[in-house]
Design a protein around this motif. Structure first.
Motif, PDB file in Angstrom:
ATOM      1  N   ARG A  21      74.767  58.700  -1.694  1.00  0.00           N
ATOM      2  CA  ARG A  21      74.861  57.982  -2.978  1.00  0.00           C
ATOM      3  C   ARG A  21      76.016  58.535  -3.811  1.00  0.00           C
ATOM      4  N   ALA A  22      76.198  59.862  -3.774  1.00  0.00           N
ATOM      5  CA  ALA A  22      77.298  60.484  -4.512  1.00  0.00           C
ATOM      6  C   ALA A  22      78.648  60.017  -3.966  1.00  0.00           C
ATOM      7  N   LEU A  23      78.745  59.909  -2.656  1.00  0.00           N
ATOM      8  CA  LEU A  23      79.984  59.414  -2.034  1.00  0.00           C
ATOM      9  C   LEU A  23      80.318  58.016  -2.546  1.00  0.00           C
ATOM     10  N   LYS A  24      79.303  57.162  -2.616  1.00  0.00           N
ATOM     11  CA  LYS A  24      79.506  55.782  -3.091  1.00  0.00           C
ATOM     12  C   LYS A  24      79.991  55.768  -4.545  1.00  0.00           C
ATOM     13  N   VAL A  25      79.371  56.621  -5.371  1.00  0.00           N
ATOM     14  CA  VAL A  25      79.751  56.677  -6.786  1.00  0.00           C
ATOM     15  C   VAL A  25      81.190  57.170  -6.940  1.00  0.00           C
ATOM     16  N   ILE A  26      81.560  58.216  -6.216  1.00  0.00           N
ATOM     17  CA  ILE A  26      82.917  58.779  -6.318  1.00  0.00           C
ATOM     18  C   ILE A  26      83.955  57.745  -5.898  1.00  0.00           C
ATOM     19  N   LYS A  27      83.666  57.017  -4.821  1.00  0.00           N
ATOM     20  CA  LYS A  27      84.611  55.999  -4.346  1.00  0.00           C
ATOM     21  C   LYS A  27      84.746  54.858  -5.355  1.00  0.00           C
ATOM     22  N   GLU A  28      83.684  54.573  -6.065  1.00  0.00           N
ATOM     23  CA  GLU A  28      83.760  53.534  -7.098  1.00  0.00           C
ATOM     24  C   GLU A  28      84.587  53.997  -8.299  1.00  0.00           C
ATOM     25  N   GLU A  29      84.418  55.268  -8.677  1.00  0.00           N
ATOM     26  CA  GLU A  29      85.115  55.793  -9.848  1.00  0.00           C
ATOM     27  C   GLU A  29      86.575  56.141  -9.560  1.00  0.00           C
ATOM     28  N   ALA A  30      86.840  56.668  -8.351  1.00  0.00           N
ATOM     29  CA  ALA A  30      88.199  57.125  -8.007  1.00  0.00           C
ATOM     30  C   ALA A  30      88.477  56.790  -6.544  1.00  0.00           C
ATOM     31  N   PRO A  31      88.769  55.524  -6.262  1.00  0.00           N
ATOM     32  CA  PRO A  31      88.919  55.086  -4.867  1.00  0.00           C
ATOM     33  C   PRO A  31      90.039  55.773  -4.101  1.00  0.00           C
ATOM     34  N   LYS A  32      91.013  56.350  -4.808  1.00  0.00           N
ATOM     35  CA  LYS A  32      92.132  56.986  -4.106  1.00  0.00           C
ATOM     36  C   LYS A  32      91.878  58.458  -3.777  1.00  0.00           C
ATOM     37  N   LEU A  33      90.785  59.013  -4.293  1.00  0.00           N
ATOM     38  CA  LEU A  33      90.468  60.413  -4.005  1.00  0.00           C
ATOM     39  C   LEU A  33      90.003  60.583  -2.557  1.00  0.00           C
ATOM     40  N   TYR A  34      90.395  61.703  -1.962  1.00  0.00           N
ATOM     41  CA  TYR A  34      89.807  62.096  -0.675  1.00  0.00           C
ATOM     42  C   TYR A  34      88.437  62.704  -0.967  1.00  0.00           C
ATOM     43  N   VAL A  35      87.444  62.349  -0.161  1.00  0.00           N
ATOM     44  CA  VAL A  35      86.087  62.865  -0.375  1.00  0.00           C
ATOM     45  C   VAL A  35      85.514  63.368   0.945  1.00  0.00           C
ATOM     46  N   SER A  36      84.988  64.584   0.940  1.00  0.00           N
ATOM     47  CA  SER A  36      84.307  65.154   2.106  1.00  0.00           C
ATOM     48  C   SER A  36      82.876  65.480   1.716  1.00  0.00           C
ATOM     49  N   VAL A  37      81.905  64.959   2.453  1.00  0.00           N
ATOM     50  CA  VAL A  37      80.499  65.253   2.160  1.00  0.00           C
ATOM     51  C   VAL A  37      79.922  66.085   3.299  1.00  0.00           C
ATOM     52  N   SER A  38      79.134  67.095   2.945  1.00  0.00           N
ATOM     53  CA  SER A  38      78.679  68.068   3.947  1.00  0.00           C
ATOM     54  C   SER A  38      77.791  67.450   5.014  1.00  0.00           C
ATOM     55  N   SER A  39      77.033  66.388   4.661  1.00  0.00           N
ATOM     56  CA  SER A  39      76.150  65.770   5.657  1.00  0.00           C
ATOM     57  C   SER A  39      76.946  65.052   6.738  1.00  0.00           C
ATOM     58  N   ASP A  40      78.208  64.723   6.467  1.00  0.00           N
ATOM     59  CA  ASP A  40      79.084  64.154   7.494  1.00  0.00           C
ATOM     60  C   ASP A  40      79.857  65.241   8.234  1.00  0.00           C
TER      61      ASP A  40
END
Length: 698
Positions: free
Chosen positions: A174-193
């Motif tokens: 859910r946090a990944l989805k929110v971050i992508k909505e707020e800042a789509p150009k940011l790189y995001v790494s989530v520990s569960s992946d």
């Protein structure tokens, strides 16, 4: 049309290229590395190979690549501005770490600073417990505000690591989805992946490293694919993983932490391949290039895979070939410390400016210059493409070192090699003796541009009887890329004591790992019939902090299978730590699966042909060994047929490597065109050298 599969390995000094056509014929090329942008050297090497073969670009069907971009980014601390979002109350886990000290008795020891400063480590309101139950749902509005603040602070990449997300990843996703909505150009790494297993500090650190290196790795992959396309090559790009398997360029760009040991993995895979098509089942591999010396062990034809490690002081958890690395290569600089002692490395002259003898602006004497000064390296390299300035090498050693030490040039050069040998032998002992492995029961397999220059002396010191020098050792890592299969590694945390294990649950978890892995393989166009599965469990004695990985030979978890796993754990424990206690209960903590593409590489190394009564011409030049100058036979490796024997002292030259045999050593060319050296004992070596010096002085 005969197609070509190309492997490209980027080293600190040279970029090595290997091509294999549909008939199994192998071609080699070598070009200087371009540290400012590795992709330039890669494409230059591919172009050179095709030009040498007079082949068009459309013959290339695949490019396999080993890269050090992620590693260098971490070592040089020039990654992205990275932020961390973690569970409320836990943002300082990254700073606190564990109780272990890097140097037990050093009162002033310092851990490396976290890759993320505290002001970029923010918290989210959420909480999941170890069972996977969500106690506090993610506060999305607060998270949106946090993301906006981090963007304003200049964050380019975000790592998300919530407590116990390995048990339930809902809040993280859910946090990944929110971050992508707020800042789509940011790189995001989530520990569960990135790492869905327990141990919050290591999981957080690994996720943070992925976020830190990902932008640069993504840029590199984009540049490389662009340059390859501009060169007229239309072929898929595969990247070597730290486990020795291949992955697509897109996966490498997103899970960049899995490429941290991509560079040294290729050569170990090539050694494993050579082990399985020959009689050398137990090998110690030594990869010596321009900047580093990497050691790995192959037992019973299989390379060792580890799941935990430390890179540049940062604990990480991801499957990787078990390798130890020290800063000692052909470009390692020799220097005198404050106490007046001769030291070698870890600083390297690298590709630019390189050793003094390369005449590229280098001024500090290196290991390569020492070999040149005493005659082991002649007046040219790369089949005449690179001229060697012997006088410049000797002059640098004299002015920078010998005059200050009160020694001759030759004595100083010998000293440089002895000091570097001591460092390298210590690294070999770390991977063998300190892990309960007797190196005398193994053969030594050197590769890399400088590996075979000193390998025989390493073997002599360790009482290893045979050294196997493979064909084209300077390009061996690039060859390993072509022998590597596509591979994916999956893990799930399952903690239970020996007497409370639910075998049915374990089997269901393994089926889940299989599905995930098969989906990844099918995405890469690997059919189910071409997949093999390797299962293992992380097990420890109850109450221990760390575990050992034990193979599971039957995925249908019966009582007998589980009992065998426990028995194997006890044996593994006694080999690793020197004791076992079969009366203590054990505990399982993780289940693992490696799914590997089945490949048929039997024809990659064609057998050579034996020649009756071969006539091999050789020259002679003087080399300095220990106490004086003695004559050594100089051979061109391309002239040596199967079965040919050589007696040391001798130097064997080829395009990308030079091999040295000492007094008393003998060598034979085997049916796979490897040079098999029978190493003389120290006493045999001394006696033979004494006789040679006496004869030379007459």
């Amino acid at each position: 049309m005969n197609r070509l599969k190309i492997g490209v390995d980027v080293g600190g000094t040279f970029t090595d290229i290997v091509g294999i056509d549909d008939n199994g014929k192998v071609f080699y090329a070598k070009t200087p590395s371009t540290p400012q942008d590795q992709s330039i050297g890669v494409v230059t090497g591919i172009r050179r190979l095709l030009a040498d073969l007079n082949m068009p670009t459309d013959v290339v069907k695949e490019i396999a690549h080993g890269t050090t971009v992620a590693t260098n980014t971490l070592l040089e601390h020039n990654g992205a501005v990275t932020a961390l979002i973690t569970t409320e109350g836990f943002r300082d886990v990254l700073q606190i770490g564990r109780q272990s000290r890097p140097f037990l008795y050093d009162l002033h020891a310092k851990r490396p600073e976290p890759l993320i400063p505290r002001y970029l480590r923010q918290e989210a309101s959420e909480r999941t417990i170890y069972t996977g139950t969500i106690l506090v749902q993610l506060d999305e509005e607060r998270l949106r505000k946090t993301v906006r603040e981090l963007v304003a602070e200049g964050a380019q990449s975000i790592a998300v690591c919530f407590l116990h997300s390995y048990a339930n990843a809902e809040n993280e996703q859910r946090a990944l989805k929110v971050i992508k909505e707020e800042a789509p150009k940011l790189y995001v790494s989530v520990s569960s992946d990135i790492l869905p297993e327990f141990r919050e500090y290591e999981r957080m650190n690994t996720t943070v490293i992925n976020a830190y290196v990902q932008p640069r790795m993504d840029h590199y992959v984009s540049q490389l694919t662009k340059h390859i396309s501009e060169a007229g090559v239309d072929a898929p790009l595969m990247i070597m993983k730290s486990t020795g398997g291949m992955m697509t360029d897109a996966i490498a760009a997103s899970k960049s932490v899995n490429t941290l040991l991509s560079g040294p993995a290729g050569g170990v895979l090539a050694a494993e391949f050579l082990s399985n098509i020959s009689g050398y089942k137990n090998l110690i591999t030594c990869d010596m290039g321009g900047t580093s010396f990497d050691v790995a062990v192959i037992q019973n034809g299989q390379v060792g895979i580890g799941n935990e490690g430390v890179i540049e002081g940062y604990p990480v958890m991801f499957p990787h070939i078990d390798i130890t690395t020290i800063g000692a290569g052909g470009g390692s600089i020799a220097w005198i410390d404050a106490g007046g002692a001769l030291r070698v490395g870890p600083k390297s002259a690298g590709a630019v400016p390189g050793p003094v003898c390369y005449s590229k602006g280098g001024t500090e004497p290196t290991i390569t210059d020492a070999h040149v000064a005493i005659g082991f390296i002649g007046t040219e390299l790369l089949a005449g493409e690179m001229k060697i300035d012997v006088d410049a090498a000797r002059r640098a050693i004299q002015e920078k070192l010998a005059d200050r030490l009160g020694m001759s040039i030759e004595e100083t050069a010998e000293g440089i090699l002895r000091v570097s040998n001591a460092n390298m032998i210590r690294a070999i002992r770390t991977m063998t003796v300190e892990k309960g492995i007797d190196p005398r029961k193994f053969a030594l397999l050197p590769f890399g541009g400088a590996g075979a220059l000193q390998a025989v002396e390493h073997a002599r010191a360790l009482e290893i009887k045979h050294v196997i020098i493979p064909p084209a050792p300077g390009n061996f890592s690039a060859f390993g890329l072509l022998a590597a299969p596509i591979r994916y590694d999956e893990v799930v945390t399952y903690r239970a004591r020996q007497d409370k294990v639910d075998l049915k649950k374990m089997e269901n978890l393994m089926r889940g790992l299989e599905k995930t892995a098969m989906d990844e393989m099918k995405r890469d166009a690997v059919e189910s019939s071409s997949m093999s599965f390797e299962y293992s469990a992380d097990i420890r004695y109850f109450g221990q902090a760390y575990s050992l990985s034990v193979r599971i030979h039957d995925s249908s978890m019966s009582e007998s299978t589980w009992n065998q796993v426990i028995a194997d754990f006890h044996q593994c424990h006694i080999q690793t730590y020197g004791f076992k206690n079969e009366h203590d209960p054990v505990e399982i903590v993780n289940l693992r699966l490696a799914v590997i593409e089945k490949t048929n590489n039997a024809d990659l190394y064609a057998k050579g042909k034996k020649v009756s009564n071969p006539v091999v011409n050789h020259t002679t030049r003087s080399v300095f060994i220990k106490d004086g100058w003695v004559p050594a036979a100089i051979y061109k490796r391309a002239d040596l047929p199967v079965g040919y024997t050589i007696q040391g002292p001798a130097v064997i030259e080829e395009q990308g490597c030079t091999s040295v045999l000492g007094p008393g050593d003998g060598a034979t060319i085997d049916d796979r065109m490897s040079i098999v050296v029978t190493v003389a004992s120290v006493q045999e070596y001394e006696d033979c050298l004494h006789n040679l010096i006496m004869k030379a002085g007459m």
